[in-house]
Design an enzyme around this catalytic site. Structure first.
Site, PDB file in Angstrom:
ATOM      1  CG  ASP A  30      -2.023   0.745   1.214  1.00 41.78           C
ATOM      2  OD1 ASP A  30      -3.238   0.698   0.568  1.00 41.78           O
ATOM      3  OD2 ASP A  30      -2.023   2.136   0.789  1.00 41.78           O
ATOM      4  CB  ILE A  31       0.617   3.559  -2.483  1.00 42.50           C
ATOM      5  CG1 ILE A  31       1.774   5.338  -2.584  1.00 42.50           C
ATOM      6  CG2 ILE A  31      -0.110   4.725  -2.006  1.00 42.50           C
ATOM      7  CD1 ILE A  31       1.734   5.728  -4.031  1.00 42.50           C
ATOM      8  N   GLY A  93     -15.581   3.230   3.990  1.00 41.12           N
ATOM      9  CA  GLY A  93     -14.485   3.663   3.208  1.00 41.12           C
ATOM     10  C   GLY A  93     -13.880   3.355   2.349  1.00 41.12           C
ATOM     11  CD  GLN A  94     -14.940  -0.265  -2.545  1.00 41.08           C
ATOM     12  OE1 GLN A  94     -15.577  -0.761  -1.834  1.00 41.08           O
ATOM     13  NE2 GLN A  94     -14.647  -1.378  -3.920  1.00 41.08           N
ATOM     14  CG  HIS A 100      -8.456  -3.047  -2.797  1.00 42.61           C
ATOM     15  ND1 HIS A 100      -9.570  -2.222  -3.455  1.00 42.61           N
ATOM     16  CD2 HIS A 100      -8.913  -1.880  -1.214  1.00 42.61           C
ATOM     17  CE1 HIS A 100     -10.416  -1.219  -2.952  1.00 42.61           C
ATOM     18  NE2 HIS A 100      -9.476  -1.025  -1.325  1.00 42.61           N
ATOM     19  CG  HIS A 102      -7.078  -3.200   3.112  1.00 40.78           C
ATOM     20  ND1 HIS A 102      -6.308  -1.585   2.924  1.00 40.78           N
ATOM     21  CD2 HIS A 102      -8.300  -3.019   2.486  1.00 40.78           C
ATOM     22  CE1 HIS A 102      -7.037  -0.657   2.555  1.00 40.78           C
ATOM     23  NE2 HIS A 102      -7.965  -1.519   2.440  1.00 40.78           N
TER      24      HIS A 102
HETATM   25  P1  5GP Z   1      -9.789   1.736   0.750  1.00 38.99           P
HETATM   26  O1  5GP Z   1      -9.793   2.349   1.595  1.00 38.99           O
HETATM   27  O2  5GP Z   1     -10.739   1.720  -0.646  1.00 38.99           O
HETATM   28  O3  5GP Z   1     -10.169   0.451   1.300  1.00 38.99           O
HETATM   29  O4  5GP Z   1      -7.901   0.908  -0.442  1.00 38.99           O
HETATM   30  C1  5GP Z   1      -7.830   1.765  -1.050  1.00 38.99           C
HETATM   31  C2  5GP Z   1      -6.042   1.846  -0.174  1.00 38.99           C
HETATM   32  O5  5GP Z   1      -5.308   2.255  -1.408  1.00 38.99           O
HETATM   33  C3  5GP Z   1      -4.875   2.966   0.441  1.00 38.99           C
HETATM   34  O6  5GP Z   1      -5.069   2.224   1.436  1.00 38.99           O
HETATM   35  C4  5GP Z   1      -4.550   3.387  -0.497  1.00 38.99           C
HETATM   36  O7  5GP Z   1      -3.282   4.000   0.330  1.00 38.99           O
HETATM   37  C5  5GP Z   1      -3.874   2.589  -1.042  1.00 38.99           C
HETATM   38  N1  5GP Z   1      -3.990   2.629  -2.956  1.00 38.99           N
HETATM   39  C6  5GP Z   1      -4.455   4.140  -3.649  1.00 38.99           C
HETATM   40  N2  5GP Z   1      -3.943   4.465  -4.342  1.00 38.99           N
HETATM   41  C7  5GP Z   1      -2.643   3.416  -5.039  1.00 38.99           C
HETATM   42  C8  5GP Z   1      -1.662   3.809  -5.983  1.00 38.99           C
HETATM   43  O8  5GP Z   1      -1.826   3.829  -6.515  1.00 38.99           O
HETATM   44  N3  5GP Z   1      -0.952   2.820  -5.336  1.00 38.99           N
HETATM   45  C9  5GP Z   1      -0.713   2.291  -3.788  1.00 38.99           C
HETATM   46  N4  5GP Z   1       0.188   0.650  -4.051  1.00 38.99           N
HETATM   47  N5  5GP Z   1      -1.834   1.968  -3.209  1.00 38.99           N
HETATM   48  C10 5GP Z   1      -2.315   2.653  -3.546  1.00 38.99           C
END
Ligand code: 5GP
Ligand code: ZN
Length: 114
Positions: A30-31, A93-94, A100, A102
């Site tokens: 994760d970034i 919070g998606q 994906h 985590h």
């Molecule tokens: P969500 O909030 O949708 O469950 O998680 C999305 C995750 O994707 C977040 O933790 C965010 O930091 C990660 N993320 C978003 N854009 C990128 C990216 O371009 N590269 C990487 N490695 N992670 C990303």
């Protein structure tokens, strides 16, 4: 999905710190990590979220979990413990509409999550 960020990572159009790849699944760091180990496990094929999965996706969903489990073990987390999270929709919070899992670990986790 041409402009989906995770499709672009899956295609290799955008760099990510990849930790696993096969024909169906890609995993990368994760970034914006929320734990010492924070990886995302995604299908190569675009699927907006767990709510959009149908019966044809059951094997794929299982494989997402298996890859996450195996990565956790590779990171030495299987004895310590770790958390697998799928955020679905607004209130969870998606923020990326490509399913994906985590993988979070390497520190104690609180419950319930915020
Ligand atoms: P969500 O909030 O949708 O469950 O998680 C999305 C995750 O994707 C977040 O933790 C965010 O930091 C990660 N993320 C978003 N854009 C990128 C990216 O371009 N590269 C990487 N490695 N992670 C990303
Ligand atoms: Zn996508």
């Amino acid at each position: 999905m041409a402009d989906c960020i995770f499709c672009r990572i899956a295609r290799g159009d955008i760099d990510a710190a990849e930790v696993y790849r096969d024909d169906e699944i890609v995993a990368f760091r994760d970034i914006n990590p929320q734990a010492p180990v924070h990886m995302l496990v995604i299908p190569v094929a675009h699927l907006t979220g767990i709510a959009a999965a149908d019966d044809d996706d059951i094997a794929l969903l299982g494989k997402l979990l298996k890859v996450a489990r195996d990565l956790a073990a590779e990171q030495g987390l299987d004895k310590r413990g770790y958390r697998l999270v799928i955020n679905q929709g607004l209130e969870a919070g998606q923020s990326v509409d490509h399913i994906h899992v985590h993988l979070l670990g390497g520190r104690p986790m609180r419950w319930p999550p915020g």
